[in-house]
Write an enzyme that holds these catalytic residues in place. Structure first.
Site, PDB file in Angstrom:
ATOM      1  CE  LYS A   1      -9.162  -2.022  -4.522  1.00 34.52           C
ATOM      2  NZ  LYS A   1      -8.416  -0.892  -5.040  1.00 34.52           N
TER       3      LYS A   1
ATOM      4  N   GLY B   1      -7.088  -5.582 -10.705  1.00 34.43           N
ATOM      5  CA  GLY B   1      -5.985  -6.530 -10.589  1.00 34.43           C
ATOM      6  C   GLY B   1      -5.584  -6.628  -9.140  1.00 34.43           C
ATOM      7  CG  HIS B   2      -7.683  -7.416  -6.180  1.00 36.57           C
ATOM      8  ND1 HIS B   2      -8.861  -7.641  -5.532  1.00 36.57           N
ATOM      9  CD2 HIS B   2      -7.722  -6.136  -6.605  1.00 36.57           C
ATOM     10  CE1 HIS B   2      -9.590  -6.536  -5.566  1.00 36.57           C
ATOM     11  NE2 HIS B   2      -8.926  -5.618  -6.224  1.00 36.57           N
TER      12      HIS B   2
ATOM     13  CG  ASP C   1      -3.492   0.117  -9.315  1.00 38.92           C
ATOM     14  OD1 ASP C   1      -3.994  -1.005  -9.472  1.00 38.92           O
ATOM     15  OD2 ASP C   1      -3.440   0.969 -10.205  1.00 38.92           O
TER      16      ASP C   1
ATOM     17  CD  GLN D   1     -12.147  -0.843 -10.917  1.00 36.64           C
ATOM     18  OE1 GLN D   1     -13.302  -0.862 -10.565  1.00 36.64           O
ATOM     19  NE2 GLN D   1     -11.580  -1.861 -11.523  1.00 36.64           N
TER      20      GLN D   1
HETATM   21  P1  IMP Z   1     -11.822   1.083 -17.468  1.00 38.57           P
HETATM   22  O1  IMP Z   1     -12.261   0.702 -16.099  1.00 38.57           O
HETATM   23  O2  IMP Z   1     -11.101  -0.015 -18.177  1.00 38.57           O
HETATM   24  O3  IMP Z   1     -12.948   1.644 -18.288  1.00 38.57           O
HETATM   25  O4  IMP Z   1     -10.743   2.267 -17.319  1.00 38.57           O
HETATM   26  C1  IMP Z   1     -11.110   3.568 -16.860  1.00 38.57           C
HETATM   27  C2  IMP Z   1     -10.027   4.160 -15.977  1.00 38.57           C
HETATM   28  O5  IMP Z   1      -9.965   3.427 -14.752  1.00 38.57           O
HETATM   29  C3  IMP Z   1      -8.625   4.098 -16.564  1.00 38.57           C
HETATM   30  O6  IMP Z   1      -7.906   5.240 -16.150  1.00 38.57           O
HETATM   31  C4  IMP Z   1      -8.034   2.857 -15.925  1.00 38.57           C
HETATM   32  O7  IMP Z   1      -6.623   2.909 -15.882  1.00 38.57           O
HETATM   33  C5  IMP Z   1      -8.642   2.944 -14.553  1.00 38.57           C
HETATM   34  N1  IMP Z   1      -8.745   1.633 -13.881  1.00 38.57           N
HETATM   35  C6  IMP Z   1      -9.634   0.654 -14.125  1.00 38.57           C
HETATM   36  N2  IMP Z   1      -9.434  -0.386 -13.297  1.00 38.57           N
HETATM   37  C7  IMP Z   1      -8.399  -0.064 -12.503  1.00 38.57           C
HETATM   38  C8  IMP Z   1      -7.740  -0.723 -11.430  1.00 38.57           C
HETATM   39  O8  IMP Z   1      -8.076  -1.831 -11.016  1.00 38.57           O
HETATM   40  N3  IMP Z   1      -6.710  -0.053 -10.856  1.00 38.57           N
HETATM   41  C9  IMP Z   1      -6.348   1.201 -11.250  1.00 38.57           C
HETATM   42  N4  IMP Z   1      -6.938   1.847 -12.246  1.00 38.57           N
HETATM   43  C10 IMP Z   1      -7.971   1.229 -12.877  1.00 38.57           C
END
Ligand code: IMP
Length: 430
Positions: free
Chosen positions: A16, A40-41, A13, A224
């Site tokens: 990007k 999420g972009h 977040d 991420q």
């Molecule tokens: P998962 O990727 O759904 O398994 O989540 C694992 C961790 O990564 C959690 O803390 C999510 O909130 C975080 N996370 C996953 N994708 C994103 C992203 O695109 N932005 C910020 N945090 C993310």
């Protein structure tokens, strides 16, 4: 021709979307290499907002090739939904402008179910996942029982593969006291979506090699951030993929020579969604203000993000392990109006001062940040397009950050609009 990878240097977040859009406008091919629809972009183009999760950002620009590599985990239903959403906004998606690696792993409904069940049942550790099935899908990939995109084209062997996968998970589901899965149902579910996504199946590795030979510019779009990397992040409070720049290559079938510059997106403060340690978190009016001014809510999940001061120790770590050559500093304007701004320059652990993030998560929870105070500024930096438009204190803040993290700022973003960008060094002209 230089090829550029964009990765996040914090917990995702970092903004990007805008930077990737800015760069994708100047590239020929845009590639996603890890993660899935947990990302999420947000892109704002000519006043229209596009919220993407799985599709590469280049899809919203005509004449670009968008590629989803083998390192991405793909939920076919989420993909189909996103294609419909973007089509309704007037964007054309065809098998000509979207290619998906035939060796990419699929996320099935069972993965999503397992993700939710685990988050709900684990009393000791809650990761705060996006519940999109990302972790369970990557586990099956490493466990060598995944269904991959190419498998959908071989219906004769698909049912055997599904049976193997389902047998594995039924043991766990039984143990947890939940209903078991029926392999036939999983097979039918997959067949119902197969024809929709198979047209995009491609030999991505060869397509990218050909693009390189033809002198095309490739943009590798990370999701991420480094602190969510499965190895180098705040484990176990991380995502299930490697988010560092070498994944841009292994996640699309390219070799080490395909990457020339790594741009690390860094927010001028820090946010985090989900659980886990966050040394500079401000659970007070400062955090509230950062969240309010920065609109810190998840693009896809809508979750409120935790907010705090920038952590130079963490960003320096991200720069080192992520192979970051230059920083794109975002959301500087959110700091406008703060009398004093704090930068974390080290931690205290059991009376000792350390300049690195300890590995054990219990220590990461315990460390106390050591701050350096920087004088704030009252003038607006919003929309600035040159250094001359920035208050002297804002420039000082940026320069101090560069010193502390050991990397120069290549780009400075001052609003969500693409044009509101100060370019110091063009990543494509490395
Ligand atoms: P998962 O990727 O759904 O398994 O989540 C694992 C961790 O990564 C959690 O803390 C999510 O909130 C975080 N996370 C996953 N994708 C994103 C992203 O695109 N932005 C910020 N945090 C993310």
């Amino acid at each position: 021709m230089a090829n550029v990878a964009v990765i996040g240097s914090q917990w995702g977040d970092e903004g990007k979307g805008k930077i990737v859009d800015w760069l994708s406008n100047r590239s020929d091919v845009v590639v996603r290499f890890q993660g899935g629809h947990n990302a999420g972009h947000t892109l704002v183009i000519d006043g229209v907002t596009y919220k993407l999760a799985l599709l590469p950002s280049g899809i919203v620009r005509g004449g670009k090739l968008s590629v989803i590599g083998n390192g991405v985990v793909i939920d076919p239903w989420a993909l189909s939904k996103e294609i419909k959403y973007i089509t309704d906004l007037g964007i054309t998606v065809t098998s000509e402008n979207l290619k998906i690696a035939e060796n990419a792993t699929l996320i099935l409904p069972l993965h999503q179910k397992l993700d939710s069940l685990r988050e709900g049942s684990n009393k000791n550790i809650k990761i705060g996942t996006t519940k999109r099935g990302i972790g369970p899908a990557y586990e099956d990939k490493i466990g060598r029982r995944s269904i991959r995109l190419a498998d959908l084209a071989n219906k004769d062997t698909l049912s055997d593969k599904i049976e193997r996968l389902v047998n594995h998970h039924n043991i766990i589901l039984r143990g947890m006291g939940h209903n078991e899965l029926n392999p036939k149902e999983v097979f039918n579910e997959l067949l119902s979506i197969a024809d929709e996504i198979l047209p995009y199946k491609a030999r991505v590795s060869s397509i990218l090699s050909d693009a390189r030979k033809a002198g095309k510019r490739i943009l590798f779009e990370g999701a991420q951030g480094v602190m969510l990397d499965i190895d180098h992040g705040t484990y176990p409070f991380v995502t299930s993929s490697n988010t560092i720049s070498p994944t841009a290559l292994s996640g699309v079938g390219q070799n080490i020579k395909a990457l020339n510059f790594v741009l690390g997106i860094t927010k001028a403060y820090t946010t985090r969604v989900g659980e886990g340690p966050f040394p500079t978190e401000q659970e007070n009016e400062i955090g509230e203000e950062l969240g309010k001014k920065g609109h810190e809510f998840g693009t896809n999940t809508g979750r409120k993000r935790r907010c705090g001061w920038i952590d130079a120790v963490m960003v320096r770590h991200a720069i080192e392990v992520g192979g970051i050559d230059g920083i794109a500093l975002t959301k500087l304007d959110v700091l406008d109006g703060f009398e004093t701004i704090k930068i974390c320059i080290g931690y205290e652990l059991d009376g000792e001062i350390i300049n690195y993030l300890p590995i054990a998560s219990e220590d990461q929870f315990r460390i106390k940040p050591i701050y350096e105070d920087v004088k704030g500024w009252s003038d607006s930096t919003y929309g600035a397009r040159s250094w001359n438009e920035l208050p002297a204190e804002a420039i000082k803040y940026v320069k101090r950050l560069e010193e502390l993290v050991g990397c120069s700022v290549s780009l400075l973003s001052t609003s969500p609009e693409r044009e509101d960008t100060i370019l110091v060094k063009d990543p494509f002209e490395d």
